[in-house]
Design an enzyme around this catalytic site. Structure first.
Site, PDB file in Angstrom:
ATOM      1  N   TYR A 156       5.193   1.690  -3.553  1.00 52.93           N
ATOM      2  CA  TYR A 156       4.090   2.465  -4.139  1.00 52.93           C
ATOM      3  C   TYR A 156       3.127   1.525  -4.886  1.00 52.93           C
ATOM      4  O   TYR A 156       1.942   1.778  -5.001  1.00 52.93           O
ATOM      5  CB  TYR A 156       4.641   3.558  -5.048  1.00 52.93           C
ATOM      6  CG  TYR A 156       3.679   4.687  -5.313  1.00 52.93           C
ATOM      7  CD1 TYR A 156       3.148   5.443  -4.277  1.00 52.93           C
ATOM      8  CD2 TYR A 156       3.294   5.003  -6.614  1.00 52.93           C
ATOM      9  CE1 TYR A 156       2.261   6.486  -4.521  1.00 52.93           C
ATOM     10  CE2 TYR A 156       2.411   6.043  -6.871  1.00 52.93           C
ATOM     11  CZ  TYR A 156       1.897   6.775  -5.823  1.00 52.93           C
ATOM     12  OH  TYR A 156       1.021   7.807  -6.072  1.00 52.93           O
ATOM     13  N   LYS A 163      -1.749   5.339 -11.106  1.00 51.46           N
ATOM     14  CA  LYS A 163      -1.332   6.655 -11.615  1.00 51.46           C
ATOM     15  C   LYS A 163      -1.025   6.581 -13.115  1.00 51.46           C
ATOM     16  O   LYS A 163      -1.291   7.531 -13.857  1.00 51.46           O
ATOM     17  CB  LYS A 163      -0.130   7.202 -10.840  1.00 51.46           C
ATOM     18  CG  LYS A 163      -0.436   7.559  -9.393  1.00 51.46           C
ATOM     19  CD  LYS A 163      -1.599   8.533  -9.241  1.00 51.46           C
ATOM     20  CE  LYS A 163      -1.771   9.035  -7.821  1.00 51.46           C
ATOM     21  NZ  LYS A 163      -3.085   9.707  -7.632  1.00 51.46           N
TER      22      LYS A 163
END
Ligand code: NAP
Length: 256
Positions: A156, A163
């Site tokens: 990720y 995020k």
């Protein structure tokens, strides 16, 4: 009377009928909301999004690359001209160069890092500032995050860092806009098969793991993300701002 009758909102980040933004849009339209949409500049993006949204006959379908201030200014001035004021915004946008996501985070280029951060995190700030100008009576802004902003999910990578920045931006924006009665919140969604998630290496493994580990023993469904959107964008959450709500079947509370 339906919950969103007479309410107007802007949706950024519908790509197709598997987009999280579309799940929330469908829930809002079922409750009577009037929506305007954006698409990335370019004929194929416009065609793809137009085909999807034409059934709801939006007054506005606008071209917008969130990296371009001129595009953002254009979108919000068209919203102001058409509606005067608006009630809510859905920000459901992220991007990182796929070749950069495939590399270990430590190998990330400066250019790729800035690009990912600009589109995936800064854009919320740029959108919120402009939205606030046409929300004189308050409003609600919601963005979409992932648990990879709190914990390390190999693969990720920079998106997790984006995020983390996005979620903390939610809190700072909630402070800055709170006295204007504008609320800013995030939905931290479980892993969903979408165009964006196809670019994340190891995504299928993340999804299978989420099913095995989550309290509910399954993954979240698009319609459930739609309901979370209704909550944040309506009066049901009128005392809630600066929050990140995990809509992940309890995946994030289990320490396995
Ligand atoms: P999606 O359908 O691919 O939506 C992403 C959208 O971002 C697309 O409409 C894309 O446009 C748009 N976009 C990318 N760069 C842009 C730019 N420069 N300017 C304007 N728009 C741009 O995928 P999604 O999974 O629903 O993603 C929506 C949000 O949910 C993202 O923030 C994502 O990180 C987050 N999220 C996803 C998951 C998941 O598992 N899928 C889980 C948690 C959070 P084009 O398609 O035209 O490029």
């Amino acid at each position: 009377m339906r919950m969103f009758e007479g309410k107007v909102g802007l949706v950024l980040g519908v790509a197709n009928d598997r987009s999280i933004a579309w799940a929330i849009s469908e829930a809002l339209m079922a409750e009577g909301a009037e929506l305007a949409f954006t698409h990335l500049p370019g004929e194929s993006s416009e065609r793809r999004v137009r085909r999807l949204v034409e059934a709801c006959q939006p007054k506005l379908l606008m071209s917008c690359d969130v990296q371009q201030d001129r595009d953002l200014d254009g979108v919000f001035s068209q919203m102001a001209e058409t509606y005067g004021t608006i009630d809510f915004v859905i920000h459901s946008i992220a991007f990182a160069p796929p070749q950069e996501l495939r590399k270990p985070y430590v190998e990330m280029s400066r250019e790729g890092w800035h690009l990912a951060m600009d589109i995936s995190a800064y854009s919320l700030v740029a959108v919120s500032r402009r939205a606030a100008e046409i929300m004189p009576d308050g409003g609600s802004i919601v963005t979409i995050s992932y648990y990879g902003g709190e914990k390390v999910f190999p693969g990720y990578n920079v998106m997790g860092v984006c995020k983390a920045a996005l979620e903390h931006s939610v809190r700072y924006l909630a402070w800055d806009l709170g006295r204007k009665q504008i609320r800013v919140n995030a939905i931290s969604a479980g892993p969903m098969r979408t165009l964006s998630s196809a670019g994340v290496s190891g995504f299928d493994e993340m999804r299978e793991h989420a099913v095995r580990k989550s309290c509910l023993g399954r993954n979240v469904e698009f319609r459930e993300l739609g309901k979370a959107g209704l909550y944040f964008l309506s009066d049901l959450s009128e005392g809630v701002t600066g929050e990140v709500l995990h809509v992940d079947c309890g995946y994030s509370v289990v320490g396995l």
